[in-house]
Design a protein around this motif. Sequence first.
Motif, PDB file in Angstrom:
ATOM      1  N   SER A   1      47.720  32.942  34.388  1.00 40.86           N
ATOM      2  CA  SER A   1      47.106  34.283  34.323  1.00 40.86           C
ATOM      3  C   SER A   1      48.127  35.364  34.628  1.00 40.86           C
ATOM      4  O   SER A   1      47.957  36.158  35.535  1.00 40.86           O
ATOM      5  CB  SER A   1      46.012  34.343  35.383  1.00 40.86           C
TER       6      SER A   1
ATOM      7  N   ASP B   1      48.579  35.455  26.676  1.00 39.90           N
ATOM      8  CA  ASP B   1      47.438  35.948  25.908  1.00 39.90           C
ATOM      9  C   ASP B   1      47.639  37.414  25.534  1.00 39.90           C
ATOM     10  O   ASP B   1      46.700  38.174  25.360  1.00 39.90           O
ATOM     11  CB  ASP B   1      46.154  35.774  26.749  1.00 39.90           C
TER      12      ASP B   1
ATOM     13  N   TYR C   1      45.996  41.856  35.458  1.00 43.94           N
ATOM     14  CA  TYR C   1      44.951  42.670  36.126  1.00 43.94           C
ATOM     15  C   TYR C   1      45.474  43.144  37.483  1.00 43.94           C
ATOM     16  O   TYR C   1      46.457  42.611  38.007  1.00 43.94           O
ATOM     17  CB  TYR C   1      43.680  41.818  36.321  1.00 43.94           C
TER      18      TYR C   1
ATOM     19  N   GLY D   1      36.312  36.762  37.667  1.00 46.46           N
ATOM     20  CA  GLY D   1      37.041  36.467  36.417  1.00 46.46           C
ATOM     21  C   GLY D   1      36.747  37.519  35.356  1.00 46.46           C
ATOM     22  O   GLY D   1      37.662  38.044  34.695  1.00 46.46           O
TER      23      GLY D   1
ATOM     24  N   ARG E   1      38.441  40.809  36.227  1.00 45.65           N
ATOM     25  CA  ARG E   1      39.888  40.757  35.992  1.00 45.65           C
ATOM     26  C   ARG E   1      40.199  40.858  34.490  1.00 45.65           C
ATOM     27  O   ARG E   1      41.092  41.601  34.084  1.00 45.65           O
ATOM     28  CB  ARG E   1      40.479  39.456  36.576  1.00 45.65           C
ATOM     29  N   LYS E   2      39.415  40.157  33.680  1.00 50.23           N
ATOM     30  CA  LYS E   2      39.647  40.211  32.210  1.00 50.23           C
ATOM     31  C   LYS E   2      39.443  41.634  31.719  1.00 50.23           C
ATOM     32  O   LYS E   2      40.280  42.186  30.998  1.00 50.23           O
ATOM     33  CB  LYS E   2      38.667  39.251  31.519  1.00 50.23           C
ATOM     34  N   LYS E   3      38.363  42.267  32.178  1.00 48.80           N
ATOM     35  CA  LYS E   3      38.033  43.640  31.752  1.00 48.80           C
ATOM     36  C   LYS E   3      39.175  44.572  32.161  1.00 48.80           C
ATOM     37  O   LYS E   3      39.668  45.365  31.360  1.00 48.80           O
ATOM     38  CB  LYS E   3      36.729  44.086  32.412  1.00 48.80           C
TER      39      LYS E   3
END
Length: 235
Positions: A172, A177, A182, A209, A212-214
């Motif tokens: 991460s 990706d 984040y 999760g 963090r993705k947002k």
Amino acid sequence: MMRIDIITIFPKMFEPILNESILKRAQHKGKVKIYVHDLRDYTLDKHRKVDDRPFGGGSGMVMNAEPIFRAVESIKHQTPNTKHRTKVILLCPQGERLNQKIARRLARYKHLILVCGHYEGIDERVRQKLADEEISIGDYVLTGGELPAMVLVDCLARLIPGVLGDKNSLISESFEDNLLEYPHYTRPADYRGMKVPAVLLSGDHRKIGAWRKKEAIKRTKKRRPDLIRCKIRER
Ligand code: 4FV
């Protein structure tokens, strides 16, 4: 185990970074072997000269081809067993711009030979006949290829399995990706009135999760929309 040979006229510049922190530990763990070679040891010239005036005139000096060819061929001669998985990489502003994708690809090689330029540049015949790849660390001109070589060694070594304590930290991180990382927080939860987002204190890992993705997408859209475009193109 990866082997990296670095050819430079300033070998001492590498001592500090190779004998500290993760690179030091990686060598002690036998995950990577790094050898630094003084290019002047490969000159036939009694003054150990490695550069000369440019044909066609112009300012500055150009690095001679011969010492570099002799250095690379001597190293290859010492490493017959990695013959098919050896890459000779020239660090130069004309090279492909280094990024995490290139780092992941190069980290899979058994043996890399890095050539550090200096002065106005290197005799073109090195580029034509010796270098398998050319890598640039960015569109600016440095005094030498040593710092680019250090950057490359650092970003490669940490991708070698077993070098980083927790391999999950590779999953991460920025540019995985095609997203920037984040926001990170640690104690205290309230510093001078600046509070940590409550979701991170919730213990709800699905919500954490998603947050963090947002946040990673929001930050990437704002700071590096080019990465989002790559991401869409790669779909
Ligand atoms: C460079 C870069 C770089 C150019 C003239 C060394 C210098 C001198 N290398 N990414 N940017 N090299 O500026 O890799 O020979």
